[in-house]
Design a protein around this motif. Structure first.
Motif, short mmCIF file in Angstrom:
data_model
loop_
_atom_site.label_atom_id
_atom_site.label_comp_id
_atom_site.label_asym_id
_atom_site.label_seq_id
_atom_site.Cartn_x
_atom_site.Cartn_y
_atom_site.Cartn_z
N GLN A 283 -75.66 23.86 -5.39
CA GLN A 283 -74.73 24.96 -5.80
C GLN A 283 -75.13 25.71 -7.03
O GLN A 283 -75.84 25.33 -7.62
N VAL A 284 -74.54 26.98 -7.10
CA VAL A 284 -74.69 27.69 -8.37
C VAL A 284 -73.37 28.24 -8.89
O VAL A 284 -72.52 28.39 -8.13
N GLN A 285 -73.63 28.22 -10.19
CA GLN A 285 -72.34 28.64 -10.94
C GLN A 285 -73.02 29.87 -11.61
O GLN A 285 -73.79 29.85 -12.37
N LEU A 286 -72.07 30.62 -11.97
CA LEU A 286 -72.40 31.84 -12.73
C LEU A 286 -71.02 31.95 -13.80
O LEU A 286 -69.70 32.06 -13.53
N ALA B 8 -76.45 31.93 -15.26
CA ALA B 8 -76.48 31.22 -13.87
C ALA B 8 -77.24 29.80 -14.18
O ALA B 8 -78.13 29.31 -14.87
N SER B 9 -76.56 28.76 -13.55
CA SER B 9 -76.91 27.37 -13.33
C SER B 9 -76.77 26.88 -12.09
O SER B 9 -76.20 27.41 -11.08
N GLY B 10 -77.68 25.48 -11.81
CA GLY B 10 -77.56 25.06 -10.43
C GLY B 10 -79.03 25.27 -9.85
O GLY B 10 -80.00 25.30 -10.60
N SER B 11 -78.87 25.36 -8.60
CA SER B 11 -80.34 25.68 -7.82
C SER B 11 -80.45 27.09 -7.66
O SER B 11 -80.10 28.03 -6.89
N ILE B 12 -81.27 27.60 -8.63
CA ILE B 12 -81.70 28.71 -8.83
C ILE B 12 -83.33 29.20 -8.48
O ILE B 12 -84.26 28.36 -8.76
N PHE B 13 -83.42 29.91 -7.32
CA PHE B 13 -84.73 30.06 -6.66
C PHE B 13 -85.39 31.19 -7.33
O PHE B 13 -84.87 31.87 -8.16
N LEU C 44 -75.51 36.91 -8.45
CA LEU C 44 -76.79 36.47 -8.17
C LEU C 44 -77.17 36.56 -6.67
O LEU C 44 -76.26 35.86 -5.96
N LYS C 45 -78.01 37.21 -6.12
CA LYS C 45 -78.90 37.28 -4.87
C LYS C 45 -79.81 36.68 -4.78
O LYS C 45 -80.76 36.93 -5.63
N GLN C 46 -80.10 35.63 -3.98
CA GLN C 46 -81.37 34.94 -4.09
C GLN C 46 -81.49 34.26 -2.73
O GLN C 46 -80.89 34.22 -1.66
N SER D 122 -86.20 32.56 4.30
CA SER D 122 -84.96 32.33 4.21
C SER D 122 -84.15 33.65 4.21
O SER D 122 -84.66 34.49 3.73
N ALA D 123 -82.79 33.41 4.46
CA ALA D 123 -81.90 34.65 4.26
C ALA D 123 -81.45 34.53 2.87
O ALA D 123 -81.23 33.55 2.06
N PHE D 124 -81.03 35.65 2.35
CA PHE D 124 -80.35 35.88 1.06
C PHE D 124 -78.93 35.26 1.00
O PHE D 124 -78.32 35.51 2.15
N ARG D 125 -78.70 34.91 -0.30
CA ARG D 125 -77.40 34.44 -0.32
C ARG D 125 -76.86 34.91 -1.70
O ARG D 125 -77.38 35.29 -2.71
N ASP D 126 -75.64 35.36 -1.78
CA ASP D 126 -75.07 35.96 -2.91
C ASP D 126 -73.69 34.92 -3.48
O ASP D 126 -73.11 34.19 -2.88
N TYR D 127 -74.06 34.73 -4.68
CA TYR D 127 -72.94 34.06 -5.43
C TYR D 127 -72.33 35.07 -6.70
O TYR D 127 -73.02 36.05 -7.19
N TRP D 128 -71.14 34.74 -6.97
CA TRP D 128 -70.21 35.71 -7.78
C TRP D 128 -69.65 34.68 -8.99
O TRP D 128 -69.43 33.66 -8.82
N GLY D 129 -69.66 35.43 -9.97
CA GLY D 129 -68.83 34.80 -11.23
C GLY D 129 -67.44 35.20 -10.99
O GLY D 129 -66.92 35.96 -10.31
N GLN D 130 -66.58 34.69 -12.02
CA GLN D 130 -65.20 34.70 -11.99
C GLN D 130 -64.65 35.98 -12.43
O GLN D 130 -63.40 36.51 -12.18
N GLY D 131 -65.41 37.05 -13.29
CA GLY D 131 -65.11 38.12 -13.66
C GLY D 131 -64.89 38.12 -15.19
O GLY D 131 -63.99 37.15 -15.42
N THR D 132 -64.78 39.12 -15.60
CA THR D 132 -64.27 39.38 -17.15
C THR D 132 -63.97 40.70 -17.30
O THR D 132 -64.33 41.68 -16.62
#
Length: 121
Positions: free
Chosen positions: A1-4, A24-29, A97-99, A105-115
């Protein structure tokens, strides 16, 4: 998992500056692009700026010359330095984060919670 996790939002006067950070933390490629998007009330989310791991940047026309995106690959952190801010910059700013694991492999997007960023006139 990825956290932003984003930080640095707040209230600023017209013409002022703010700096946003996103860690960003977790599985970062290694094949990834990080970026900032924003969403104002009643509007769709829009691109602000992106930066690849190699440092190639892209900006929305509305922020060119005023905002600067940068990143620290060792820390998996992306920054957005915002200067000469305008009331139209008021929005919730989201980190993305798009990775992908590899070129097959296909790209996956991860989003933060916003500020929230609010620019007063």
């Amino acid at each position: 998992q990825v956290q932003l996790v984003e930080s640095g939002g707040g209230l600023v006067q017209t013409g002022g500056s703010l700096r946003l950070s996103c860690a960003a933390s977790g599985s970062i490629f290694s094949i990834n692009t990080m970026g900032w998007y924003r969403q104002a009330p009643g509007k769709q989310r829009e691109l602000v700026a992106t930066i690849t791991k190699g440092g190639t940047t892209d900006y929305a026309d509305s922020v060119k010359g005023r905002f600067t995106i940068s990143r620290d690959n060792a820390k998996n952190t992306v920054y957005l330095q915002m200067s000469t801010q305008k009331p139209d910059d008021t929005a919730v700013y989201y980190c993305k984060l798009k990775q992908r694991r590899n070129v097959l492999s296909a790209f996956r997007d991860y989003w933060g919670q916003g500020t929230q960023v609010t620019v007063s006139s």
